[in-house]
Design a protein around this motif. Structure first.
Motif, PDB file in Angstrom:
ATOM      1  N   ILE A 206      -8.575  -3.404   1.906  1.00 35.03           N
ATOM      2  CA  ILE A 206      -7.816  -2.300   2.488  1.00 35.03           C
ATOM      3  C   ILE A 206      -8.247  -2.099   3.935  1.00 35.03           C
ATOM      4  CG2 ILE A 206      -7.418   0.201   2.415  1.00 35.03           C
ATOM      5  CD1 ILE A 206      -7.711   0.037  -0.632  1.00 35.03           C
TER       6      ILE A 206
ATOM      7  N   LYS B 207      -4.047   1.809  -2.953  1.00 38.56           N
ATOM      8  CA  LYS B 207      -3.570   0.594  -3.633  1.00 38.56           C
ATOM      9  C   LYS B 207      -3.971   0.683  -5.097  1.00 38.56           C
ATOM     10  CE  LYS B 207      -2.117  -3.787  -3.563  1.00 38.56           C
ATOM     11  NZ  LYS B 207      -0.884  -4.303  -3.101  1.00 38.56           N
TER      12      LYS B 207
ATOM     13  N   TYR C  59       0.830  -1.198   0.000  1.00 36.66           N
ATOM     14  CA  TYR C  59       0.000   0.000   0.000  1.00 36.66           C
ATOM     15  C   TYR C  59       0.870   1.255   0.000  1.00 36.66           C
ATOM     16  CZ  TYR C  59      -3.810  -3.091   1.383  1.00 36.66           C
ATOM     17  OH  TYR C  59      -4.731  -4.100   1.430  1.00 36.66           O
TER      18      TYR C  59
END
Length: 93
Positions: A75, A61, A41
């Protein structure tokens, strides 16, 4: 496509715990960012701080293909897992 999730500082947690929260070492937020970066990320911390803690953290991302919606929740899950492991799960919402 770039997916992003913003996690805002939970001021209620700071107000509930008060000085006890300051016992969290300042490097914990850096460790959170480092662990998320290792997972692939991009992590952006707000330049505005409250009591030494960034007011928000944005996790980004890059994704391609039809699975974009599935990874949107990933996420949140990864952020939650890492913050729980560091003991600051209630710090950001």
């Amino acid at each position: 496509m770039k997916l992003h999730q913003q996690f805002d500082l939970n001021l209620k947690t700071i107000n509930d715990f008060g000085r006890e929260l300051l016992a969290i070492p300042p490097y914990i937020v850096e460790e959170l960012a480092a662990k998320l970066t290792k997972k692939g990320y991009t992590v952006i911390k707000s330049s505005a701080y409250y009591m030494g803690i960034p007011q928000s953290i944005t996790v980004i991302k890059d994704f391609t293909g039809p699975f974009v919606t599935r990874f949107s929740m990933k996420i949140r899950e990864d952020f939650s897992d890492v913050s729980k492991a560091l003991g600051i799960e209630k710090l950001f919402e």
